[in-house]
Design a protein around this motif. Structure first.
Motif, PDB file in Angstrom:
ATOM      1  N   GLY A  17       0.798  -1.217   0.000  1.00 45.04           N
ATOM      2  CA  GLY A  17       0.000   0.000   0.000  1.00 45.04           C
ATOM      3  C   GLY A  17       0.833   1.270   0.000  1.00 45.04           C
ATOM      4  N   ILE A  18       2.140   1.138   0.161  1.00 38.37           N
ATOM      5  CA  ILE A  18       2.989   2.335   0.278  1.00 38.37           C
ATOM      6  C   ILE A  18       2.864   3.291  -0.925  1.00 38.37           C
ATOM      7  N   PRO A  19       2.834   2.772  -2.171  1.00 44.20           N
ATOM      8  CA  PRO A  19       2.686   3.721  -3.290  1.00 44.20           C
ATOM      9  C   PRO A  19       1.425   4.586  -3.177  1.00 44.20           C
ATOM     10  N   TYR A  20       0.352   4.025  -2.611  1.00 45.02           N
ATOM     11  CA  TYR A  20      -0.906   4.771  -2.536  1.00 45.02           C
ATOM     12  C   TYR A  20      -0.902   5.750  -1.368  1.00 45.02           C
ATOM     13  N   TRP A  21      -0.076   5.495  -0.405  1.00 46.16           N
ATOM     14  CA  TRP A  21       0.148   6.457   0.688  1.00 46.16           C
ATOM     15  C   TRP A  21       1.013   7.603   0.155  1.00 46.16           C
ATOM     16  N   VAL A  22       2.038   7.265  -0.586  1.00 51.01           N
ATOM     17  CA  VAL A  22       2.909   8.306  -1.159  1.00 51.01           C
ATOM     18  C   VAL A  22       2.124   9.186  -2.125  1.00 51.01           C
ATOM     19  N   SER A  23       1.216   8.577  -2.899  1.00 58.27           N
ATOM     20  CA  SER A  23       0.449   9.355  -3.890  1.00 58.27           C
ATOM     21  C   SER A  23      -0.557  10.280  -3.230  1.00 58.27           C
ATOM     22  N   GLY A  24      -0.907   9.963  -1.980  1.00 56.33           N
ATOM     23  CA  GLY A  24      -1.944  10.741  -1.317  1.00 56.33           C
ATOM     24  C   GLY A  24      -3.304  10.071  -1.363  1.00 56.33           C
ATOM     25  N   ASP A  25      -3.428   8.963  -2.125  1.00 59.30           N
ATOM     26  CA  ASP A  25      -4.711   8.245  -2.171  1.00 59.30           C
ATOM     27  C   ASP A  25      -5.078   7.721  -0.788  1.00 59.30           C
ATOM     28  N   VAL A  26      -4.068   7.287  -0.047  1.00 62.42           N
ATOM     29  CA  VAL A  26      -4.271   6.846   1.332  1.00 62.42           C
ATOM     30  C   VAL A  26      -3.698   7.943   2.215  1.00 62.42           C
ATOM     31  N   ALA A  27      -4.551   8.476   3.084  1.00 60.26           N
ATOM     32  CA  ALA A  27      -4.164   9.700   3.790  1.00 60.26           C
ATOM     33  C   ALA A  27      -3.119   9.459   4.878  1.00 60.26           C
ATOM     34  N   GLU A  28      -3.192   8.313   5.550  1.00 62.14           N
ATOM     35  CA  GLU A  28      -2.372   8.149   6.740  1.00 62.14           C
ATOM     36  C   GLU A  28      -1.630   6.830   6.752  1.00 62.14           C
ATOM     37  N   ARG A  29      -0.443   6.867   7.281  1.00 57.73           N
ATOM     38  CA  ARG A  29       0.373   5.672   7.422  1.00 57.73           C
ATOM     39  C   ARG A  29      -0.374   4.576   8.174  1.00 57.73           C
ATOM     40  N   ASP A  30      -1.048   4.967   9.236  1.00 55.79           N
ATOM     41  CA  ASP A  30      -1.659   3.950  10.088  1.00 55.79           C
ATOM     42  C   ASP A  30      -2.759   3.162   9.378  1.00 55.79           C
ATOM     43  N   ALA A  31      -3.291   3.719   8.291  1.00 56.21           N
ATOM     44  CA  ALA A  31      -4.297   2.978   7.529  1.00 56.21           C
ATOM     45  C   ALA A  31      -3.702   1.694   6.951  1.00 56.21           C
ATOM     46  N   LEU A  32      -2.385   1.677   6.765  1.00 61.98           N
ATOM     47  CA  LEU A  32      -1.734   0.506   6.172  1.00 61.98           C
ATOM     48  C   LEU A  32      -1.423  -0.581   7.207  1.00 61.98           C
ATOM     49  N   ILE A  33      -1.662  -0.263   8.459  1.00 59.54           N
ATOM     50  CA  ILE A  33      -1.351  -1.234   9.514  1.00 59.54           C
ATOM     51  C   ILE A  33      -2.596  -2.054   9.826  1.00 59.54           C
TER      52      ILE A  33
END
Lengths: 458, 458
Positions: free
Chosen positions: B47-63
């Motif tokens: 999911g990191i690319p989508y966090w970097v792109s801004g599609d995923v707003a927060e790091r913790d969403a990936l946990i």
């Protein structure tokens, strides 16, 4: 001298058979004569709801191949000409030119029956009134569009909540109608189990489509001008400026029955795996007029669906043209949508499994179409049936948003392969956050089904 | 007295194993100790690319699950604690607390190795300079986001054009960067055959992403402040405000190697079907640190993918907890996207088939994701490989728009079942105009592959 192949019916199955036979054998080897009583060939009846909704701008977009295009492929296509009798011992068909009523006999070496299906149209008062529309043919679609032209923004009642019913509900909603769907079942989409149909019901409520279940239509009330004004049930009356019938179809096998060809319990022609009519080496049949083998239950079914008709036609054409192909059967896959809601099924519902003598377990899970953190992730419900003890997959139903419907293909292939739900849990399915959670919803359902199989014991 | 299970590595495979083992056996029967050297558990690196792109707003969403959540499930999780030695004969591991450097030994009855993968990071001049970023861990992602904060709208160079490379290209494009992807292969996405990779190349051109193929990076040029300024190749220099490395990963098996555990040709641990390390009844391994069996070629492969790691963990946990589960192997399915372009593959590419000693035919077709007349119908290219003579499906590659990627699942299941392309032509796949042409593109490819198998003779 060339052999002659006669094709009865110029839609998907018939013309696919003619085209494939032509690919196999040239005009010097095989003469092909095709009869079609209507105005069109090879069209997508499945596309009619999208033409009515306005998503598809023109009728002609639904026509895959015109009569002229078929003729350019050396197919002697006789439009507006209805075959009215099959003389099987004499190997000939009697046809009537609908423009002038003239009749003639045409002999055949090979016969292809692709007479399709006819809509179920119960003999109810008012059912033939203006403003009451079927949606099986392009002519039906044209009539409906003309009817709509005068009643925009009015009230529409759809009778039946199967695929055609819900797709027409969407189309009429898009055209600005206040839409009521009246149907007999406990829930819309009786091709699903009621617990999954309930999800469709709730979603349709959310879209502003009223669904009335458990309602048997008793007639159509007409106005002074003879036009439909309301749909009547035993308990109520549903005012309507336009009525659409989506009650399903049955095999059109009048000709075949009169000729003594073998029909099954659903009224469809019975064929072997090469799609030859049973007991008749030189007669093939395919499309909506035949019954097909359900590979999961072992029973014969009637399924009117363009994708089967096209496959049948291609297989018949290969065989009639001297090649070789077979149709092993179906697993009962069907997908549809109502606005943003996607609906899919394959294999057996609970009632199908019971009828087939199978003992089964069920597992229903909720997941999302993409990784939960991915923007736009939307819920998806998957129900899975597995056989008691063996754990063999029996069926899958899916209701959800984008990406839900075609996921059923995973199960369709697994059913074809006779896979167990345990084997399914380790399927190597595509994973990336925009496309799936790390456990695809189908895998999550399979895991739960494994647990259910184990819990049921031996 | 309870047995003790020790887990080395707290990401997908390790924590899935711990969680599943806990479901199988309670804390009185099984003590579970897990070591993680980093700051996070159970996160989605994909999911990191989508966090970097801004599609995923927060790091913790990936946990997916935090250390605290694991501890609430009676797992003794030791964060920031690195296992530095395995003593296999002594059945114990030596760990170091990274906060204070203190070390201690922990005995085990059952050991789970889930040490993951490490990014390939060639020893090139400047590769460790500020402004050069990997994207394997959440810390990497955080560092990159901080780097981007100062260079918005600048120039980004991505090294590598595999999944991570193209996903990062999309992310940086969305962030407003001028993006250049420098890669060694003939075409981007070398997980596809070059003829399919070319379609990705052309689409990326159309998105304004520059791709430079056949280019070996020789170093990173840094500025006076020591920060990366350009990516250097033998032939050219590509100015960069930020550099992202997406060159792939290799199994992290340093510990296992030092302990004499069996490694394969790709450097990954070798296991049996229950995911026990070969020759070691009480050691299991899974996730990015193991090699897996490719069911199509029969060869061992290394595939770092969260979906496999999660499955491995679940299977290891079942077995280590006293249950039973196996991992039969993979067929090599992978899906990705660059903006609207969807990319998928499963099974063997041409070079894989040759390497496996297989003779094959190919068939490539163009179709659409929905009925051609349906609004928004978009092109889709499907390439299929089938075995010479037998017609067994060997692989499928798909490049297209919406609905392209997950169609590869049809082929993934067919590969698992050992299906022939001829059998595939009659698969009962979902059909309705919004979801598919009447012949699904996969079926069209199968039909063409059948013709190719026949044309190749016996």
């Amino acid at each position: 001298m060339a052999e002659r192949m006669v094709v009865v019916g110029g839609d998907a199955a018939g013309m696919a058979a003619a085209s494939q036979a032509r690919r196999e054998r040239g005009p010097r080897e095989l003469e092909i004569v095709a009869f079609e009583r209507g105005h069109f060939t090879s069209y997508s009846a499945c596309g009619i709801p999208y033409w009515v909704s306005g998503d598809v701008a023109e009728r002609d977009a639904l026509i895959a191949r015109t009569p002229q295009e078929h003729r350019e492929r050396a197919i002697d296509l006789r439009m507006r000409t209805e075959v009215v009798e099959l003389d099987v011992p004499g190997r000939r068909v009697r046809s009537r030119d609908l423009s002038d009523g003239s009749e003639s006999w045409t002999g055949y070496d090979k016969l292809v029956l692709a007479t399709g299906a006819r809509p179920v149209r119960p003999a109810l008062p008012g059912i033939d009134a203006p403003g009451v529309h079927g949606v099986q043919t392009l002519d039906d679609g044209q009539d409906l569009l003309e009817s709509l032209a005068g009643t925009e923004g009015g009230r529409a009642v759809v009778v039946g909540a199967g695929y055609i019913g819900v797709e027409m509900a969407e189309a009429l909603l898009k055209r600005g109608y206040e839409v009521t769907v009246v149907h007999r079942g406990e829930q819309p989409m009786s091709t699903l189990d009621p617990d999954m149909g309930r999800l469709v019901h709730e979603a349709m409520d959310g879209m502003g489509i009223t669904t009335v279940g458990g309602a048997a239509v008793t007639g159509i009330r007409t106005g002074a001008d003879g036009r439909a004004r309301a749909v009547l049930t035993e308990d109520a009356e549903y005012p309507a400026d336009v009525v659409v019938l989506g009650i399903g179809v049955e095999p059109e096998t009048t000709l075949a029955a009169a000729a003594g060809l073998p029909l099954g319990a659903h009224g469809g022609l019975l064929t072997d795996l090469a799609l030859r009519v049973r007991g008749h080496a030189d007669i093939w049949a395919g499309g909506d007029c035949v019954e097909v083998l359900d590979l999961v239950s072992g029973a014969q079914r009637h399924i009117a669906l363009g994708t089967h008709a096209n496959k049948h036609g291609q297989i018949i054409g290969a065989n009639a043209g001297g090649g070789y192909a077979t149709f092993p059967g179906v697993v009962g896959t069907a997908v549809s949508k109502v606005c943003e809601l996607e609906i899919a099924r394959t294999g057996l519902r609970e009632r199908d499994a019971r009828r087939a003598g199978l003992r089964y377990v069920t597992a229903t899970i909720e997941s999302t179409n993409s990784a939960g953190y991915y923007p736009g992730a939307a819920p998806m419900t998957v129900k899975m049936l597995a056989e008691h003890r063996t754990g063999r997959l029996l069926g899958v139903q899916i209701v959800g948003r984008e990406g839900a419907a075609k996921r059923v293909d995973i199960a369709a292939v697994a059913l074809t392969a006779g896979m167990t739900v345990e084997r399914m849990t380790t399927l190597d399915l595509g994973y990336a956050p925009p496309f799936s959670p790390v456990w695809d919803p189908v895998l999550v359902a399979a895991r739960k089904a494994v647990t259910a199989v184990r819990a049921a014991g031996v």
